[in-house]
Design an enzyme around this catalytic site. Sequence first.
Site, PDB file in Angstrom:
ATOM      1  N   CYS A   1       0.867   2.951  -7.022  1.00  0.00           N
ATOM      2  CA  CYS A   1       1.638   3.074  -5.942  1.00  0.00           C
ATOM      3  C   CYS A   1       0.428   4.278  -5.075  1.00  0.00           C
ATOM      4  CB  CYS A   1       3.153   3.819  -5.668  1.00  0.00           C
ATOM      5  SG  CYS A   1       3.728   4.495  -4.425  1.00  0.00           S
TER       6      CYS A   1
ATOM      7  N   CYS B   1       3.040   7.593  -3.897  1.00  0.00           N
ATOM      8  CA  CYS B   1       3.637   8.319  -5.311  1.00  0.00           C
ATOM      9  C   CYS B   1       2.270   9.350  -5.275  1.00  0.00           C
ATOM     10  CB  CYS B   1       3.876   7.539  -6.195  1.00  0.00           C
ATOM     11  SG  CYS B   1       5.250   6.104  -5.461  1.00  0.00           S
TER      12      CYS B   1
END
Length: 139
Positions: free
Chosen positions: A58, A61
């Site tokens: 991600c 992230c």
Amino acid sequence: MGHCASKAKTKDDDSDHNVEFATGNVKLITTKEAWDQSLEEARRDDKIVIANFSATWCGPCKMIVPYYSELSEKYTSMMFLLVDVDELTDFSTSWDIKATPTFFFLKDGQQIDKLVGANKPELQKKIVAINDSVPEYKQ
């Protein structure tokens, strides 16, 4: 703010590279037992827990990880955890994770706040507010 929905795990995924996500004072949670032990330790030490439900693939992230690590070093009276949603799929589902990263703020194992997305100013604001609201947590 940026966040990722869950992605199916492929056999090419290298779960070892999530170790770089847990730097500073961030504890990588790889089992339900480790989660339970960390929450018990936080309860015993009267610490607020900030749990980052994240994924190695991600983008948002990856962007927030260095900042999360930095906050873990600044607010040492709190416990910073990292849960890889792909490693602990069933556990993450039980927390109703719809997007990554999702941050949960816990006191005595109970949710006191939540943040979805890689929003640095909002993450810091919530940590500072919690830190300032509980006198014994002041640095």
